[in-house]
Design a protein around this motif. Sequence first.
Motif, mmCIF file in Angstrom:
data_model
loop_
_atom_site.group_PDB
_atom_site.id
_atom_site.type_symbol
_atom_site.label_atom_id
_atom_site.label_comp_id
_atom_site.label_asym_id
_atom_site.label_seq_id
_atom_site.Cartn_x
_atom_site.Cartn_y
_atom_site.Cartn_z
ATOM 1 N N ARG A 26 0.835 -1.214 0.000
ATOM 2 C CA ARG A 26 0.000 0.000 0.000
ATOM 3 C C ARG A 26 0.863 1.255 0.000
ATOM 4 N NH1 ARG A 26 -4.186 1.250 4.809
ATOM 5 N NH2 ARG A 26 -2.216 1.477 5.932
ATOM 6 N N ALA A 27 1.941 1.246 0.779
ATOM 7 C CA ALA A 27 2.848 2.407 0.809
ATOM 8 C C ALA A 27 3.498 2.616 -0.563
ATOM 9 C CB ALA A 27 3.912 2.216 1.889
ATOM 10 N N ALA A 28 3.898 1.539 -1.212
ATOM 11 C CA ALA A 28 4.500 1.646 -2.546
ATOM 12 C C ALA A 28 3.485 2.174 -3.557
ATOM 13 C CB ALA A 28 5.041 0.286 -2.987
ATOM 14 N N LEU A 29 2.258 1.684 -3.478
ATOM 15 C CA LEU A 29 1.207 2.164 -4.377
ATOM 16 C C LEU A 29 0.886 3.628 -4.114
ATOM 17 C CD1 LEU A 29 -1.150 -0.941 -4.245
ATOM 18 C CD2 LEU A 29 0.108 -0.126 -6.263
ATOM 19 N N ALA A 30 0.832 4.018 -2.842
ATOM 20 C CA ALA A 30 0.545 5.414 -2.494
ATOM 21 C C ALA A 30 1.628 6.335 -3.049
ATOM 22 C CB ALA A 30 0.425 5.573 -0.980
ATOM 23 N N ALA A 31 2.883 5.922 -2.960
ATOM 24 C CA ALA A 31 3.979 6.736 -3.499
ATOM 25 C C ALA A 31 3.851 6.861 -5.022
ATOM 26 C CB ALA A 31 5.327 6.129 -3.118
ATOM 27 N N ALA A 32 3.559 5.755 -5.683
ATOM 28 C CA ALA A 32 3.435 5.770 -7.143
ATOM 29 C C ALA A 32 2.260 6.629 -7.594
ATOM 30 C CB ALA A 32 3.283 4.345 -7.668
ATOM 31 N N VAL A 33 1.108 6.462 -6.964
ATOM 32 C CA VAL A 33 -0.077 7.241 -7.336
ATOM 33 C C VAL A 33 0.131 8.716 -6.986
ATOM 34 C CG1 VAL A 33 -2.533 7.561 -6.837
ATOM 35 C CG2 VAL A 33 -1.641 5.293 -7.297
ATOM 36 N N GLY A 34 0.793 8.983 -5.879
ATOM 37 C CA GLY A 34 1.116 10.370 -5.518
ATOM 38 C C GLY A 34 1.979 11.025 -6.574
ATOM 39 N N ASP A 35 2.974 10.295 -7.059
ATOM 40 C CA ASP A 35 3.816 10.817 -8.141
ATOM 41 C C ASP A 35 2.987 11.078 -9.398
ATOM 42 O OD1 ASP A 35 6.038 10.628 -6.511
ATOM 43 O OD2 ASP A 35 6.965 8.957 -7.597
ATOM 44 N N LEU A 36 2.097 10.147 -9.732
ATOM 45 C CA LEU A 36 1.236 10.343 -10.903
ATOM 46 C C LEU A 36 0.368 11.592 -10.733
ATOM 47 C CD1 LEU A 36 0.005 6.727 -11.763
ATOM 48 C CD2 LEU A 36 1.524 8.163 -13.140
ATOM 49 N N ASP A 37 -0.192 11.786 -9.534
ATOM 50 C CA ASP A 37 -1.040 12.954 -9.261
ATOM 51 C C ASP A 37 -0.250 14.257 -9.422
ATOM 52 O OD1 ASP A 37 -3.210 11.323 -8.648
ATOM 53 O OD2 ASP A 37 -2.990 11.541 -6.468
ATOM 54 N N ARG A 38 0.969 14.292 -8.888
ATOM 55 C CA ARG A 38 1.763 15.518 -8.879
ATOM 56 C C ARG A 38 2.541 15.741 -10.168
ATOM 57 N NH1 ARG A 38 2.647 13.298 -4.030
ATOM 58 N NH2 ARG A 38 4.645 12.462 -4.673
ATOM 59 N N GLU A 39 3.183 14.694 -10.670
ATOM 60 C CA GLU A 39 4.134 14.839 -11.761
ATOM 61 C C GLU A 39 3.676 14.255 -13.092
ATOM 62 O OE1 GLU A 39 6.813 16.584 -11.007
ATOM 63 O OE2 GLU A 39 6.294 16.634 -8.878
ATOM 64 N N GLY A 40 2.666 13.386 -13.044
ATOM 65 C CA GLY A 40 2.220 12.719 -14.256
ATOM 66 C C GLY A 40 3.056 11.506 -14.622
ATOM 67 N N ALA A 41 4.047 11.190 -13.800
ATOM 68 C CA ALA A 41 4.915 10.022 -14.017
ATOM 69 C C ALA A 41 5.361 9.500 -12.653
ATOM 70 C CB ALA A 41 6.124 10.398 -14.863
ATOM 71 N N ILE A 42 5.742 8.243 -12.616
ATOM 72 C CA ILE A 42 6.185 7.618 -11.367
ATOM 73 C C ILE A 42 7.687 7.819 -11.217
ATOM 74 C CG2 ILE A 42 6.310 5.468 -10.065
ATOM 75 C CD1 ILE A 42 3.870 4.518 -11.676
ATOM 76 N N GLY A 43 8.093 8.349 -10.075
ATOM 77 C CA GLY A 43 9.502 8.620 -9.808
ATOM 78 C C GLY A 43 10.279 7.371 -9.434
ATOM 79 N N ALA A 44 11.598 7.520 -9.411
ATOM 80 C CA ALA A 44 12.506 6.397 -9.170
ATOM 81 C C ALA A 44 12.272 5.731 -7.810
ATOM 82 C CB ALA A 44 13.954 6.860 -9.292
ATOM 83 N N ALA A 45 12.029 6.522 -6.768
ATOM 84 C CA ALA A 45 11.825 5.938 -5.431
ATOM 85 C C ALA A 45 10.558 5.086 -5.406
ATOM 86 C CB ALA A 45 11.758 7.035 -4.374
ATOM 87 N N ALA A 46 9.494 5.565 -6.043
ATOM 88 C CA ALA A 46 8.249 4.802 -6.081
ATOM 89 C C ALA A 46 8.407 3.540 -6.930
ATOM 90 C CB ALA A 46 7.109 5.664 -6.616
ATOM 91 N N VAL A 47 9.141 3.640 -8.024
ATOM 92 C CA VAL A 47 9.406 2.462 -8.861
ATOM 93 C C VAL A 47 10.151 1.410 -8.044
ATOM 94 C CG1 VAL A 47 10.766 1.613 -10.831
ATOM 95 C CG2 VAL A 47 9.356 3.664 -11.083
ATOM 96 N N ALA A 48 11.142 1.853 -7.266
ATOM 97 C CA ALA A 48 11.899 0.917 -6.430
ATOM 98 C C ALA A 48 10.985 0.249 -5.404
ATOM 99 C CB ALA A 48 13.049 1.644 -5.736
ATOM 100 N N GLY A 49 10.055 1.004 -4.821
ATOM 101 C CA GLY A 49 9.118 0.434 -3.853
ATOM 102 C C GLY A 49 8.217 -0.616 -4.481
ATOM 103 N N LEU A 50 7.702 -0.336 -5.669
ATOM 104 C CA LEU A 50 6.856 -1.308 -6.371
ATOM 105 C C LEU A 50 7.657 -2.558 -6.717
ATOM 106 C CD1 LEU A 50 4.965 1.135 -8.751
ATOM 107 C CD2 LEU A 50 4.008 -0.037 -6.758
ATOM 108 N N ASN A 51 8.862 -2.362 -7.233
ATOM 109 C CA ASN A 51 9.702 -3.504 -7.604
ATOM 110 C C ASN A 51 10.118 -4.339 -6.399
ATOM 111 O OD1 ASN A 51 9.566 -3.146 -10.369
ATOM 112 N ND2 ASN A 51 11.360 -1.807 -10.420
#
Length: 188
Positions: free
Chosen positions: A70-95
């Motif tokens: 859930r934390a990894a998804l929240a980081a990824a979706v937060g990046d999408l909301d703010r930047e329109g793309a998923i940042g490196a830290a969120a990608v690492a969390g998902l992976n």
Amino acid sequence: MTDRTADPQDPRPLIGEPLSLDLLNTRWAGTPVNDLLAEPGGYAVWLSSAGLAGRCSADEAGLAALREARAALAAAVGDLDREGAIGAAAVAGLNEVLQHGRLRRELGPAGPASHVEVDAPQRLAAWLAVDDFLALLAQGPHRIRKCAHEACILHFFDASQNGRRRWCSMAVCGNRAKAARHYEKVRG
């Protein structure tokens, strides 16, 4: 994937989104923020609503893995909301979540089959949720949206034909926004 019928004990205001967003929506607005995964009992309710109760047991190890996802998804979706793309830290969390499992494909007597294999059974729900998120990204990251109501923290997958869904629920957040606009119009 699995049959999904909301558990009658599930208190969340938005149920039935794709698995990854359904997991993300285990936190919803309140003071303090409501968190279905604060206790193992809430994890059992989520597993039931997600159609995973027969495949996953609601234990502490599974709950910890699910909170990590859930934390990894929240980081990824937060990046999408703010930047329109998923940042490196969120990608690492998902992976990090995805490295605990894989999809094994084979040809069996009934035809092609896919099987999820995880390194520990407690990681299955977490892996499935993050894998589901990858499928949503493939359909279009722009369709993964946060509710437009300023007080709402829920997310949804916009599957509408025109791609213009704004609210997690028109009956709840959409009506609140309409009522607020009407109140301002009458007052002002």
